[in-house]
Write a protein that holds these residues in place. Structure first.
Motif, mmCIF file in Angstrom:
data_model
loop_
_atom_site.group_PDB
_atom_site.id
_atom_site.type_symbol
_atom_site.label_atom_id
_atom_site.label_comp_id
_atom_site.label_asym_id
_atom_site.label_seq_id
_atom_site.Cartn_x
_atom_site.Cartn_y
_atom_site.Cartn_z
ATOM 1 N N SER A 146 0.819 -1.216 0.000
ATOM 2 C CA SER A 146 0.000 0.000 0.000
ATOM 3 C C SER A 146 0.853 1.265 0.000
ATOM 4 C CB SER A 146 -0.945 0.014 1.194
ATOM 5 O OG SER A 146 -0.231 0.111 2.400
ATOM 6 N N ASN A 147 2.112 1.174 0.484
ATOM 7 C CA ASN A 147 2.968 2.361 0.460
ATOM 8 C C ASN A 147 4.410 2.058 0.037
ATOM 9 O OD1 ASN A 147 3.917 1.114 2.744
ATOM 10 N ND2 ASN A 147 3.194 2.669 4.162
ATOM 11 N N MET A 148 4.622 0.862 -0.535
ATOM 12 C CA MET A 148 5.954 0.500 -1.045
ATOM 13 C C MET A 148 5.812 -0.150 -2.405
ATOM 14 S SD MET A 148 7.659 -1.268 2.290
ATOM 15 C CE MET A 148 7.390 -0.602 3.910
ATOM 16 N N GLU A 149 6.863 0.023 -3.196
ATOM 17 C CA GLU A 149 6.909 -0.589 -4.525
ATOM 18 C C GLU A 149 8.185 -1.418 -4.599
ATOM 19 O OE1 GLU A 149 7.063 1.410 -8.791
ATOM 20 O OE2 GLU A 149 5.549 2.339 -7.502
ATOM 21 N N ALA A 150 8.047 -2.719 -4.797
ATOM 22 C CA ALA A 150 9.216 -3.596 -4.869
ATOM 23 C C ALA A 150 9.790 -3.513 -6.284
ATOM 24 C CB ALA A 150 8.825 -5.025 -4.535
ATOM 25 N N THR A 178 -0.696 8.254 1.137
ATOM 26 C CA THR A 178 0.609 8.030 0.516
ATOM 27 C C THR A 178 0.674 8.867 -0.760
ATOM 28 O OG1 THR A 178 0.715 5.782 1.364
ATOM 29 C CG2 THR A 178 2.134 6.295 -0.503
ATOM 30 N N ILE A 179 1.638 9.798 -0.802
ATOM 31 C CA ILE A 179 1.753 10.626 -2.009
ATOM 32 C C ILE A 179 2.849 10.130 -2.940
ATOM 33 C CG2 ILE A 179 0.740 12.688 -1.012
ATOM 34 C CD1 ILE A 179 3.536 13.798 -0.574
ATOM 35 N N ARG A 180 3.779 9.357 -2.397
ATOM 36 C CA ARG A 180 4.783 8.695 -3.235
ATOM 37 C C ARG A 180 5.234 7.430 -2.521
ATOM 38 N NH1 ARG A 180 10.437 11.424 -4.939
ATOM 39 N NH2 ARG A 180 11.174 10.506 -3.006
ATOM 40 N N PRO A 181 4.998 6.268 -3.141
ATOM 41 C CA PRO A 181 5.430 5.024 -2.496
ATOM 42 C C PRO A 181 6.946 4.911 -2.515
ATOM 43 C CG PRO A 181 4.476 4.574 -4.657
ATOM 44 C CD PRO A 181 4.303 6.041 -4.397
#
Length: 188
Positions: A146-150, A178-181
């Motif tokens: 929801s707030n991270m990008e792998a 979240t404005i930027r993951p």
């Protein structure tokens, strides 16, 4: 027979007199009822006109409130970034001071540049904190889509699976959104 005839004639006369007397009374009652209903109709018409006038005034006031509200919202949205701009202007001033330093003593100038950039970085971080912008803590935390990008995966036996090993680009939240993951490397 003549007596009956006379009695009958008297009864007829008496009935005519009674009818003559009752007709004006009925007419008077009818006129009074008509006058009363006319008065009621006039009263109801006046009340109706008064209520219609109130409705028109309330509608006009409601339209004025809507118009004033729309104008106020438009004004607020137009100058929404004013507070942010006022906070960023001193940072711009610090950048200009760092750029305008003399080049005579280069080694001393590099340390001044570095301290100037640290000060600018600190100012920007403080502005973001005041606006409730927070960095997403992710290193060593379980991966949260929801707030991270792998963007990368790696296998490390010393750490649990699905734990963030490294942060490649910081992520930020603004208040509760979240404005930027964060772009992260995850243990698989």
């Amino acid at each position: 027979m003549e007596e009956k005839k006379e009695t009958l004639e008297q009864n007829i006369e008496q009935t005519e007199v009674n009818l003559d007397n009752e007709l004006p009374k009925k007419k008077e009652k009818k006129n009074k009822k008509e006058k009363a209903s006319d008065a009621e109709i006039l009263k109801l018409k006046e009340e109706n006109a008064t209520l219609n006038d109130k409705v028109l005034r309330i509608n006009a006031e409601l339209q004025n409130i809507k118009r004033r509200n729309s104008e106020e919202i438009a004004r607020l949205l137009k100058y929404d970034g004013e507070a942010l701009i006022k906070k960023i202007l001193p940072v711009i001033d610090n950048f200009e001071r760092a750029i305008n330093m003399d080049d005579d003593n280069l080694e001393d100038e590099v340390s001044k540049f570095l301290s100037g950039f640290k000060m600018i970085y600190s100012n920007l971080k403080n502005i973001l904190e005041e606006m409730e912008v927070k960095e997403i803590e992710c290193i060593g935390q379980p991966f949260d889509p929801s707030n991270m990008e792998a963007v990368l995966t790696e296998h490390d036996d010393t750490k649990e699976e699905n734990i963030v090993l490294d942060c490649l680009q910081k992520g930020y939240t603004y208040k509760d959104k979240t404005i930027r993951p964060a772009m992260v490397k995850v243990n698989n």
